[in-house]
Scaffold this motif. Sequence first.
Motif, PDB file in Angstrom:
ATOM      1  N   GLN A  57      -7.540  -2.756   9.457  1.00  0.00           N
ATOM      2  CA  GLN A  57      -6.340  -2.788   9.763  1.00  0.00           C
ATOM      3  C   GLN A  57      -5.705  -2.038  10.614  1.00  0.00           C
ATOM      4  O   GLN A  57      -5.612  -1.449   9.423  1.00  0.00           O
ATOM      5  CB  GLN A  57      -5.399  -4.017  10.421  1.00  0.00           C
ATOM      6  CG  GLN A  57      -6.385  -5.822  10.139  1.00  0.00           C
ATOM      7  CD  GLN A  57      -4.810  -6.818  10.656  1.00  0.00           C
ATOM      8  OE1 GLN A  57      -3.724  -6.471   9.671  1.00  0.00           O
ATOM      9  NE2 GLN A  57      -5.650  -8.375  10.436  1.00  0.00           N
ATOM     10  N   GLU A  58      -5.065  -1.724  11.518  1.00  0.00           N
ATOM     11  CA  GLU A  58      -4.245  -0.415  11.964  1.00  0.00           C
ATOM     12  C   GLU A  58      -3.651  -0.027  10.685  1.00  0.00           C
ATOM     13  O   GLU A  58      -3.024   0.654  10.610  1.00  0.00           O
ATOM     14  CB  GLU A  58      -3.997   0.468  13.243  1.00  0.00           C
ATOM     15  CG  GLU A  58      -3.583   1.240  13.336  1.00  0.00           C
ATOM     16  CD  GLU A  58      -4.235   2.321  15.244  1.00  0.00           C
ATOM     17  OE1 GLU A  58      -3.194   2.367  15.196  1.00  0.00           O
ATOM     18  OE2 GLU A  58      -5.031   1.908  15.511  1.00  0.00           O
ATOM     19  N   LYS A  59      -2.300  -1.295  10.773  1.00  0.00           N
ATOM     20  CA  LYS A  59      -1.204  -1.487   9.754  1.00  0.00           C
ATOM     21  C   LYS A  59      -1.459  -1.173   8.488  1.00  0.00           C
ATOM     22  O   LYS A  59      -0.619  -0.053   8.181  1.00  0.00           O
ATOM     23  CB  LYS A  59      -0.635  -2.388  10.795  1.00  0.00           C
ATOM     24  CG  LYS A  59      -1.272  -3.795   9.723  1.00  0.00           C
ATOM     25  CD  LYS A  59      -0.537  -4.938   9.688  1.00  0.00           C
ATOM     26  CE  LYS A  59      -1.156  -6.434   9.466  1.00  0.00           C
ATOM     27  NZ  LYS A  59      -1.224  -6.071   8.107  1.00  0.00           N
ATOM     28  N   ASN A  60      -2.402  -1.787   8.214  1.00  0.00           N
ATOM     29  CA  ASN A  60      -2.909  -1.555   6.683  1.00  0.00           C
ATOM     30  C   ASN A  60      -3.285   0.470   6.200  1.00  0.00           C
ATOM     31  O   ASN A  60      -2.892   0.840   5.410  1.00  0.00           O
ATOM     32  CB  ASN A  60      -4.515  -1.880   6.533  1.00  0.00           C
ATOM     33  CG  ASN A  60      -3.393  -3.545   6.543  1.00  0.00           C
ATOM     34  OD1 ASN A  60      -2.266  -3.580   6.076  1.00  0.00           O
ATOM     35  ND2 ASN A  60      -3.867  -4.339   6.005  1.00  0.00           N
ATOM     36  N   LEU A  61      -4.183   0.841   7.717  1.00  0.00           N
ATOM     37  CA  LEU A  61      -4.648   2.361   7.612  1.00  0.00           C
ATOM     38  C   LEU A  61      -3.257   3.476   7.031  1.00  0.00           C
ATOM     39  O   LEU A  61      -3.042   4.034   6.177  1.00  0.00           O
ATOM     40  CB  LEU A  61      -5.292   2.278   8.669  1.00  0.00           C
ATOM     41  CG  LEU A  61      -5.788   3.848   9.278  1.00  0.00           C
ATOM     42  CD1 LEU A  61      -6.223   4.470   7.311  1.00  0.00           C
ATOM     43  CD2 LEU A  61      -5.977   4.335  10.288  1.00  0.00           C
ATOM     44  N   ILE A  62      -2.568   2.974   8.099  1.00  0.00           N
ATOM     45  CA  ILE A  62      -1.276   3.528   8.460  1.00  0.00           C
ATOM     46  C   ILE A  62      -0.206   3.515   6.830  1.00  0.00           C
ATOM     47  O   ILE A  62       0.444   4.520   6.704  1.00  0.00           O
ATOM     48  CB  ILE A  62       0.038   4.012   9.414  1.00  0.00           C
ATOM     49  CG1 ILE A  62      -0.958   3.601  10.597  1.00  0.00           C
ATOM     50  CG2 ILE A  62       1.143   4.128   9.466  1.00  0.00           C
ATOM     51  CD1 ILE A  62      -0.006   3.101  12.122  1.00  0.00           C
ATOM     52  N   LEU A  63      -0.348   1.919   6.768  1.00  0.00           N
ATOM     53  CA  LEU A  63       0.263   2.328   5.701  1.00  0.00           C
ATOM     54  C   LEU A  63       0.224   2.911   3.610  1.00  0.00           C
ATOM     55  O   LEU A  63       0.543   3.048   3.112  1.00  0.00           O
ATOM     56  CB  LEU A  63       0.959   0.467   4.628  1.00  0.00           C
ATOM     57  CG  LEU A  63       1.410  -0.112   3.751  1.00  0.00           C
ATOM     58  CD1 LEU A  63       3.075   0.680   3.447  1.00  0.00           C
ATOM     59  CD2 LEU A  63       1.098  -1.736   3.176  1.00  0.00           C
ATOM     60  N   SER A  64      -1.883   3.261   3.536  1.00  0.00           N
ATOM     61  CA  SER A  64      -1.895   3.269   3.224  1.00  0.00           C
ATOM     62  C   SER A  64      -2.033   5.368   3.349  1.00  0.00           C
ATOM     63  O   SER A  64      -1.526   6.190   2.530  1.00  0.00           O
ATOM     64  CB  SER A  64      -3.541   2.829   2.946  1.00  0.00           C
ATOM     65  OG  SER A  64      -4.335   3.879   4.009  1.00  0.00           O
ATOM     66  N   GLN A  65      -2.469   5.108   3.938  1.00  0.00           N
ATOM     67  CA  GLN A  65      -1.606   6.970   4.435  1.00  0.00           C
ATOM     68  C   GLN A  65       0.231   7.054   3.986  1.00  0.00           C
ATOM     69  O   GLN A  65       0.200   8.447   3.512  1.00  0.00           O
ATOM     70  CB  GLN A  65      -1.569   7.651   5.697  1.00  0.00           C
ATOM     71  CG  GLN A  65      -3.222   7.324   6.435  1.00  0.00           C
ATOM     72  CD  GLN A  65      -2.952   6.866   7.853  1.00  0.00           C
ATOM     73  OE1 GLN A  65      -2.533   7.564   8.719  1.00  0.00           O
ATOM     74  NE2 GLN A  65      -4.173   7.965   8.698  1.00  0.00           N
ATOM     75  N   GLN A  66       0.727   6.201   4.174  1.00  0.00           N
ATOM     76  CA  GLN A  66       2.302   6.685   3.996  1.00  0.00           C
ATOM     77  C   GLN A  66       2.512   6.871   2.491  1.00  0.00           C
ATOM     78  O   GLN A  66       3.383   7.487   1.767  1.00  0.00           O
ATOM     79  CB  GLN A  66       2.965   5.744   4.677  1.00  0.00           C
ATOM     80  CG  GLN A  66       4.496   5.270   3.814  1.00  0.00           C
ATOM     81  CD  GLN A  66       4.572   4.561   3.024  1.00  0.00           C
ATOM     82  OE1 GLN A  66       4.428   3.287   3.483  1.00  0.00           O
ATOM     83  NE2 GLN A  66       5.696   4.332   1.801  1.00  0.00           N
ATOM     84  N   GLN A  67       1.703   5.592   1.478  1.00  0.00           N
ATOM     85  CA  GLN A  67       2.157   5.935  -0.109  1.00  0.00           C
ATOM     86  C   GLN A  67       0.942   7.505  -0.048  1.00  0.00           C
ATOM     87  O   GLN A  67       1.554   7.855  -1.635  1.00  0.00           O
ATOM     88  CB  GLN A  67       0.604   4.906  -0.809  1.00  0.00           C
ATOM     89  CG  GLN A  67       1.497   3.177  -0.034  1.00  0.00           C
ATOM     90  CD  GLN A  67       2.455   3.319  -1.068  1.00  0.00           C
ATOM     91  OE1 GLN A  67       3.245   3.753  -1.509  1.00  0.00           O
ATOM     92  NE2 GLN A  67       2.929   2.049  -0.479  1.00  0.00           N
ATOM     93  N   ALA A  68       0.296   8.131   0.833  1.00  0.00           N
ATOM     94  CA  ALA A  68      -0.655   9.135  -0.359  1.00  0.00           C
ATOM     95  C   ALA A  68       0.553  10.619  -0.272  1.00  0.00           C
ATOM     96  O   ALA A  68       0.850  10.944  -0.957  1.00  0.00           O
ATOM     97  CB  ALA A  68      -1.718   9.335   0.783  1.00  0.00           C
TER      98      ALA A  68
END
Length: 272
Positions: A246-257
């Motif tokens: 899901q897109e929300k999980n994609l963006i959350l992973s990017q935030q952690q990076a």
Amino acid sequence: MQRQPHLNRLLSIFLVVSAVVAASLVLGQVVGGFYLVNLAKDEIATVNPTKSAEQDSSGKKKVLRLKQFNYYTVQIAAFSQQEEALALGRKLAEKSLPVVITGEPPYKVCLGFVNNQEKLLTLANSIQVNGQKSIVVKGEVNSIAFKFAAEDTFAEKEIAPFLGRVSICLEKGLLLYGSTDIKDYPESDFKGKFSLLVGELYEVSTMGLNIARQEKARETTKGILILTERCRDWAKSLEVLNGQWQEKNLILSQQQALALVEDYYRFLGNSN
């Protein structure tokens, strides 16, 4: 602050991740953020940090120089006082628009981490603070080197290789994240690539934890543990993405990076 209508989709996604981001709202730490780019495993340049350590001209220091690579981010604003940046970060978080605040002056409020400037132009043009449009700026990973005493064999043989592995993971992350739109990530093509990165991040996290436990790491223990935690958090967020595409999980992973990039830069800076 004004946001144009085509940000509505992004904002609805950020509503889901804002509760997670809120826990990170501390001085010099992450308020939120996201990244972008594209991965083929054979595109990644390997780094041998031990061989990269070279003698400083003073004869008293050694310098670890790692491969430099560029990224682009939306700079929403910049402040001379950290509290001003944090205040804006809180306002953005309240509107479900998480950002990252850099850890030293000028304190920049940033959104996004991509390898393509044009990917961020529309987003930057859509965000205004006090009538001022946001801008896309270029940053550089490994713009500064890791320096340590010439006689410090622990730093050369343990810490330097660890930093090299962190750097490689960041570069792979940049190549993986091509956009914030999940439709740009065919699940059959990207799940395996994200899984490879998850494995590497956990390896690096274990490596850092083992270094931090050693007596010789005393002066750098806190910084190494922070990087270790960031690598683990990024890996966990990618596991969530692999479980729920899901897109929300994609963006959350990017935030952690993005959080890892900021703390990695701070660690290198503290050695200079």
